[in-house]
Design a protein around this motif. Structure first.
Motif, short mmCIF file in Angstrom:
data_model
loop_
_atom_site.label_atom_id
_atom_site.label_comp_id
_atom_site.label_asym_id
_atom_site.label_seq_id
_atom_site.Cartn_x
_atom_site.Cartn_y
_atom_site.Cartn_z
N GLU A 1 0.84 -1.19 0.00
CA GLU A 1 0.00 0.00 0.00
C GLU A 1 0.88 1.26 0.00
N ILE A 2 0.37 2.30 -0.58
CA ILE A 2 1.10 3.57 -0.61
C ILE A 2 1.18 4.15 0.80
N SER A 3 2.38 4.51 1.20
CA SER A 3 2.59 5.13 2.51
C SER A 3 2.95 6.61 2.37
N LYS A 4 3.83 6.93 1.43
CA LYS A 4 4.27 8.29 1.18
C LYS A 4 4.28 8.56 -0.32
N THR A 5 4.07 9.79 -0.70
CA THR A 5 4.14 10.18 -2.10
C THR A 5 5.01 11.42 -2.26
N ILE A 6 5.58 11.54 -3.45
CA ILE A 6 6.41 12.71 -3.76
C ILE A 6 5.61 14.00 -3.56
N SER A 7 4.40 14.03 -4.08
CA SER A 7 3.61 15.27 -4.06
C SER A 7 3.24 15.70 -2.65
N LYS A 8 3.01 14.74 -1.77
CA LYS A 8 2.57 15.08 -0.42
C LYS A 8 3.70 15.11 0.60
N ASP A 9 4.65 14.17 0.46
CA ASP A 9 5.66 13.98 1.51
C ASP A 9 7.09 14.25 1.06
N GLY A 10 7.29 14.33 -0.26
CA GLY A 10 8.63 14.58 -0.76
C GLY A 10 9.36 13.35 -1.24
N TRP A 11 8.80 12.17 -1.02
CA TRP A 11 9.38 10.91 -1.51
C TRP A 11 8.29 9.85 -1.62
N ASN A 12 8.58 8.82 -2.39
CA ASN A 12 7.67 7.69 -2.53
C ASN A 12 8.09 6.56 -1.58
N ALA A 13 7.14 5.98 -0.89
CA ALA A 13 7.41 4.84 -0.01
C ALA A 13 6.14 4.01 0.12
#
Length: 211
Positions: free
Chosen positions: A21-33
């Motif tokens: 599942e998506i935990s972090k995104t570039i647009s919201k958090d600054g990186w994808n995780a």
């Protein structure tokens, strides 16, 4: 020249026991995780002796030397659903060349049934006599395409076969892509996650063919 062949299933949300599942995104958090959740014996994975209380060795305690070695590829595609893989299914030419510490990979073609009921419920299994031969002859690793070396719907069988093998043999289950191998002898590398106290772990498994 060497060819490196990946024998590992891809972990997607279609694999039973795994989710991403998506935990972090570039647009919201600054990186994808991502957040990963997995059953310890899902996909391509390795068993530890504690999985069946053979002894208290956990996945993080198995020596890394047990994860690398020469492996013989045995074609058992003639074994049907729910069939037993016998010692007699290993060609005599391989038996004669086998040395203690070698590993065995059984090519059943079963990975074609991943994500179907047949994959788990109708799998070809390792016979008790073959399991005992592997233990007695110091087989390092045994690799199979089905999700188990024995019938998971028969608790007596699945317990007995695992008890025999895990007394000295590393078990790798859920292999794939064996049909791309060009040789019946490869260098096998199977690296599980180093999970403290782990009864098993997903593993990245590759075969190296030398020409």
């Amino acid at each position: 020249m060497n060819a490196i062949v990946d024998l590992t299933l891809t972990y997607t949300n279609s694999i039973a026991g795994f989710s991403k599942e998506i935990s972090k995104t570039i647009s919201k958090d600054g990186w994808n995780a991502s957040e990963l959740n997995f059953y310890s014996h899902c996909g391509t994975h390795m068993d530890a002796p504690i999985h069946f209380n053979v002894n208290d060795e956990t996945i993080d305690k198995i020596p890394v030397s047990s994860f690398i070695g020469k492996a013989w590829v045995i074609d058992v595609r003639h074994i049907g659903a729910k069939g037993l893989i016998l010692l007699e299914d290993i060609p005599q030419e391989i038996i004669k060349q086998f040395a203690p510490g070698d590993s065995l990979i059984f090519w059943s073609g079963w990975s074609q049934y991943v994500n179907t009921p047949k994959y788990r419920d109708d799998l070809p299994r390792i016979s008790e006599a073959l399991a005992q031969w592997c233990l007695d002859n110091n087989v390092k690793m045994i690799g199979v395409e089905p999700p188990s070396v024995a019938d998971v719907n028969n608790i007596e069988e699945v317990t007995r076969i695992h008890e025999i093998l895990l007394s000295g043999v590393v078990i790798i289950e859920g292999l794939t892509n064996l049909e791309t191998l060009q040789s019946n002898c490869v260098e096998l590398i199977a690296l599980p996650l180093k999970i403290g106290g782990g009864d098993g772990s997903p593993a990245r498994v590759v075969a190296i063919e030398k020409y």
